[in-house]
Design an enzyme around this catalytic site. Structure first.
Site, PDB file in Angstrom:
ATOM      1  N   HIS A 107     -13.849  55.606 -40.166  1.00 10.61           N
ATOM      2  CA  HIS A 107     -12.712  56.890 -40.069  1.00 10.61           C
ATOM      3  C   HIS A 107     -11.947  56.960 -40.413  1.00 10.61           C
ATOM      4  CE1 HIS A 107     -11.513  60.122 -38.142  1.00 10.61           C
ATOM      5  NE2 HIS A 107     -12.369  60.531 -37.496  1.00 10.61           N
ATOM      6  N   ASP A 111     -20.444  58.991 -33.980  1.00  7.28           N
ATOM      7  CA  ASP A 111     -21.645  59.274 -34.566  1.00  7.28           C
ATOM      8  C   ASP A 111     -22.539  58.743 -33.954  1.00  7.28           C
ATOM      9  OD1 ASP A 111     -21.445  62.050 -35.055  1.00  7.28           O
ATOM     10  OD2 ASP A 111     -20.184  61.591 -36.708  1.00  7.28           O
TER      11      ASP A 111
HETATM   12  N1  CMC Z   1     -19.767  51.838 -44.632  1.00  7.30           N
HETATM   13  C1  CMC Z   1     -19.584  50.695 -45.674  1.00  7.30           C
HETATM   14  N2  CMC Z   1     -18.339  50.391 -46.136  1.00  7.30           N
HETATM   15  C2  CMC Z   1     -17.405  51.359 -45.376  1.00  7.30           C
HETATM   16  C3  CMC Z   1     -17.651  51.930 -44.507  1.00  7.30           C
HETATM   17  C4  CMC Z   1     -19.149  52.139 -43.858  1.00  7.30           C
HETATM   18  N3  CMC Z   1     -19.345  53.249 -42.970  1.00  7.30           N
HETATM   19  N4  CMC Z   1     -17.001  53.300 -44.575  1.00  7.30           N
HETATM   20  C5  CMC Z   1     -15.814  52.546 -45.332  1.00  7.30           C
HETATM   21  N5  CMC Z   1     -16.124  51.790 -46.144  1.00  7.30           N
HETATM   22  C6  CMC Z   1     -15.141  50.831 -47.025  1.00  7.30           C
HETATM   23  C7  CMC Z   1     -15.469  51.920 -48.036  1.00  7.30           C
HETATM   24  O1  CMC Z   1     -15.726  50.533 -49.109  1.00  7.30           O
HETATM   25  C8  CMC Z   1     -13.525  51.079 -48.250  1.00  7.30           C
HETATM   26  O2  CMC Z   1     -13.726  50.008 -49.450  1.00  7.30           O
HETATM   27  P1  CMC Z   1     -12.884  48.706 -50.431  1.00  7.30           P
HETATM   28  O3  CMC Z   1     -11.499  49.154 -49.437  1.00  7.30           O
HETATM   29  O4  CMC Z   1     -13.126  47.438 -51.220  1.00  7.30           O
HETATM   30  O5  CMC Z   1     -13.059  49.859 -51.213  1.00  7.30           O
HETATM   31  C9  CMC Z   1     -13.227  50.455 -47.718  1.00  7.30           C
HETATM   32  O6  CMC Z   1     -14.201  51.228 -45.671  1.00  7.30           O
HETATM   33  C10 CMC Z   1     -11.582  52.113 -46.962  1.00  7.30           C
HETATM   34  O7  CMC Z   1     -13.093  53.290 -47.513  1.00  7.30           O
HETATM   35  P2  CMC Z   1     -12.483  55.171 -47.295  1.00  7.30           P
HETATM   36  O8  CMC Z   1     -14.051  55.419 -48.137  1.00  7.30           O
HETATM   37  O9  CMC Z   1     -11.812  54.372 -49.109  1.00  7.30           O
HETATM   38  O10 CMC Z   1     -12.491  55.746 -46.098  1.00  7.30           O
HETATM   39  P3  CMC Z   1     -11.819  56.716 -46.148  1.00  7.30           P
HETATM   40  O11 CMC Z   1     -10.996  56.994 -44.904  1.00  7.30           O
HETATM   41  O12 CMC Z   1     -11.907  57.684 -47.196  1.00  7.30           O
HETATM   42  O13 CMC Z   1     -13.436  57.226 -44.896  1.00  7.30           O
HETATM   43  C11 CMC Z   1     -15.040  57.360 -44.246  1.00  7.30           C
HETATM   44  C12 CMC Z   1     -13.509  57.691 -44.133  1.00  7.30           C
HETATM   45  C13 CMC Z   1     -15.669  58.376 -42.192  1.00  7.30           C
HETATM   46  C14 CMC Z   1     -16.312  59.544 -45.031  1.00  7.30           C
HETATM   47  C15 CMC Z   1     -16.360  56.141 -44.249  1.00  7.30           C
HETATM   48  O14 CMC Z   1     -15.925  55.400 -43.137  1.00  7.30           O
HETATM   49  C16 CMC Z   1     -17.558  57.103 -44.335  1.00  7.30           C
HETATM   50  O15 CMC Z   1     -18.437  57.404 -44.713  1.00  7.30           O
HETATM   51  N6  CMC Z   1     -18.612  56.823 -43.348  1.00  7.30           N
HETATM   52  C17 CMC Z   1     -19.559  56.606 -43.259  1.00  7.30           C
HETATM   53  C18 CMC Z   1     -20.295  57.721 -42.807  1.00  7.30           C
HETATM   54  C19 CMC Z   1     -19.317  58.531 -41.030  1.00  7.30           C
HETATM   55  O16 CMC Z   1     -20.060  57.939 -40.109  1.00  7.30           O
HETATM   56  N7  CMC Z   1     -18.647  59.664 -41.208  1.00  7.30           N
HETATM   57  C20 CMC Z   1     -18.486  59.958 -40.112  1.00  7.30           C
HETATM   58  C21 CMC Z   1     -17.139  60.675 -39.464  1.00  7.30           C
HETATM   59  S1  CMC Z   1     -17.002  60.954 -37.383  1.00  7.30           S
HETATM   60  C22 CMC Z   1     -17.183  62.180 -37.461  1.00  7.30           C
HETATM   61  C23 CMC Z   1     -16.245  63.289 -38.172  1.00  7.30           C
HETATM   62  O17 CMC Z   1     -15.116  63.211 -37.523  1.00  7.30           O
HETATM   63  O18 CMC Z   1     -16.694  63.873 -39.110  1.00  7.30           O
END
Ligand code: CMC
Length: 437
Positions: free
Chosen positions: A313, A371
């Site tokens: 998240h 989720d």
């Molecule tokens: N699986 C694997 N790796 C992950 C995941 C994941 N679900 N989420 C983050 N990472 C890794 C990402 O690859 C990165 O690694 P590195 O630093 O080595 O490059 C690090 O963690 C930080 O990730 P980020 O993409 O920069 O984080 P963000 O804050 O931009 O993204 C997120 C947040 C929710 C989009 C992401 O965690 C994600 O895609 N999760 C899966 C989708 C999900 O479950 N979304 C629902 C969110 S809760 C409901 C809502 O409020 O909408």
């Protein structure tokens, strides 16, 4: 206007004179540096794609402490609200800033439940969609169309016009979501029954048919009501910011909420519950628990493009408090339905355990979000996977509309207009067609 004596001094190495920027303290949470005069005084913008360090507004509605794993609606912890209130009380709280007393609660229920019916013409509009369209595409269209169906109010600077739009949205969303479901499966629409609770009425509109009586199961109603409560608001997330930005032009509120629904659909946001269940089903169909190791290895491989859906998240760097509550509800629903041994649930539990012990996830503070479990609960309730995000949209509508109201009534309200760092071509001469390469 917020006042402050604390300042941040910004110095430049290119000869631009130093400037002082005011720092504001909220009631809780990180302080913010007010950069509104930055461009006027220095000719420079800030650069923050994805809004990693930018507060786009001030708000009194919802507070999240991502490190503590805390979520407050109007100051009340989500776990207390989920234990003591129903969804309409939460709607009242988010809209009005206080929990309703008994008289206010009954009055609000009566008000909302007397606006559940939609214009009869709406069903002919709905019939224009393909039956196999994604329900989120249909819902985006239906809610946008409310601007055309309910155009008796057009001046939304009027508080009464805004109030009517808010009640219409909260009251009619369950009807529209259920109608899009019924249409997709070719069953007759079920009209609302205003004698039922908000959530029981929604379940009846989703699952009843005119051929036989529909029995309300209070355990399942409570579970769905909890899903609504947990999804009701989440401060300035992508869809809420979309509603604020869209609404900031002064556009029709139904159009602004429709924009929020479109944003919510994406798999990185509300679409994650559908994507998470698809992921679990995929693993289950391709070897199940045995294949978790292989799947986790894929997730950790940056070139695979595979993510563990329902994990991670932007704000929570600790357990999502909504996930804890949803996990509890998951057990309650599966017990009630005799599905304790549901293979998908067992798979999810094993996957969760392995991920929570894996250095990749621990090091990046990736925990299950709401989720990860909400899809399992919704599936057990009989809601098809492609309707999951519609249920999220139904619940989030109150948050969106409360945030929209807060923006319109904010003395500092302005149309949202971000700027850019331009890296394209500078001015060029247009050559004649014959001279172009
Ligand atoms: N699986 C694997 N790796 C992950 C995941 C994941 N679900 N989420 C983050 N990472 C890794 C990402 O690859 C990165 O690694 P590195 O630093 O080595 O490059 C690090 O963690 C930080 O990730 P980020 O993409 O920069 O984080 P963000 O804050 O931009 O993204 C997120 C947040 C929710 C989009 C992401 O965690 C994600 O895609 N999760 C899966 C989708 C999900 O479950 N979304 C629902 C969110 S809760 C409901 C809502 O409020 O909408």
């Amino acid at each position: 206007m917020i006042e402050s004596d604390i300042k941040a001094k910004l110095s430049f190495s290119d000869g631009t004179p130093d400037i002082d920027l005011p720092i504001y303290k909220g009631t809780v949470g990180p302080e913010v540096i007010d950069i509104r005069k930055l461009y006027g005084q220095t000719g420079k913008f800030t650069y923050d794609p994805g809004f990693l360090s930018t507060a786009s507004c001030s708000s009194k509605i919802t507070f999240i402490d991502g490190d503590k794993g805390e979520l407050l609606y109007r100051g009340y912890p989500i776990q207390d609200l989920a234990g003591k209130c129903d969804f309409l009380e939460i709607c009242y709280l988010l809209l009005k800033g206080k929990l309703p007393n008994q008289t206010e609660k009954s009055g609000f229920e009566e008000l909302v439940m007397h606006h559940t019916m939609v214009h009869e013409q709406m069903q002919f509009f709905l019939r224009g969609f393909r039956r196999d369209a994604h329900p989120m595409a249909v819902l985006t269209g239906l809610v946008g169309a409310m601007a055309a169906f309910y155009h008796d109010q057009i001046d939304y600077s009027e508080p009464m016009a805004r109030h009517i739009a808010q009640i219409r949205l909260i009251a009619k969303m369950p009807t529209l979501v259920a109608m899009s479901y019924k249409y997709s499966i070719g069953q007759p629409f079920i009209y609302p029954d205003n004698s039922l609770s908000y959530t029981a009425n929604f379940m009846r509109m989703m699952f009843a048919t005119p051929c036989e009586p529909y029995k309300i199961n209070p355990v399942l109603v409570k579970a769905l009501d909890r899903i609504f409560i947990l999804h009701a608001d989440h401060e300035q997330n992508a869809s809420t910011s979309t509603v604020r930005l869209c609404g900031s032009s002064g556009t029709n509120p139904f159009a602004a909420i429709s924009a929020g629904i479109a944003c919510l659909w994406g798999p990185a946001h509300g679409g994650a519950n559908e994507a998470c269940l698809d992921m679990l089903t995929n693993i289950q169909n391709n070897g199940g628990v045995e294949k978790i190791g292989e799947f986790i290895a894929q997730v950790k491989d940056k070139n695979s493009g595979v993510r563990l859906m329902g994990f991670g998240h932007r704000v929570y760097k600790n357990f999502d408090p909504r996930a804890k509550l949803m996990r509890e509800t998951c057990y309650e629903v599966l017990n009630e339905l005799g599905l304790e041994n549901d293979p998908l649930f067992k798979l999810a539990m094993t996957l969760e355990k392995i991920a929570l012990e894996d250095e990749y996830f621990v090091g990046r503070k990736l925990y299950p979000n709401v989720d990860f479990y909400s899809g399992i609960v919704q599936r057990a309730l009989g809601i098809p996977t492609d309707m999951f995000t519609c249920v999220f949209a139904l619940a989030r509508t109150v948050g969106w509309i409360a945030q929209w109201e807060e923006m319109i009534t904010d003395a500092e309200y302005k149309i949202g207009r971000p700027r850019q760092l331009f890296i394209g071509e500078t001015e060029r001469i247009v050559p004649a067609v014959a001279e172009r390469k």
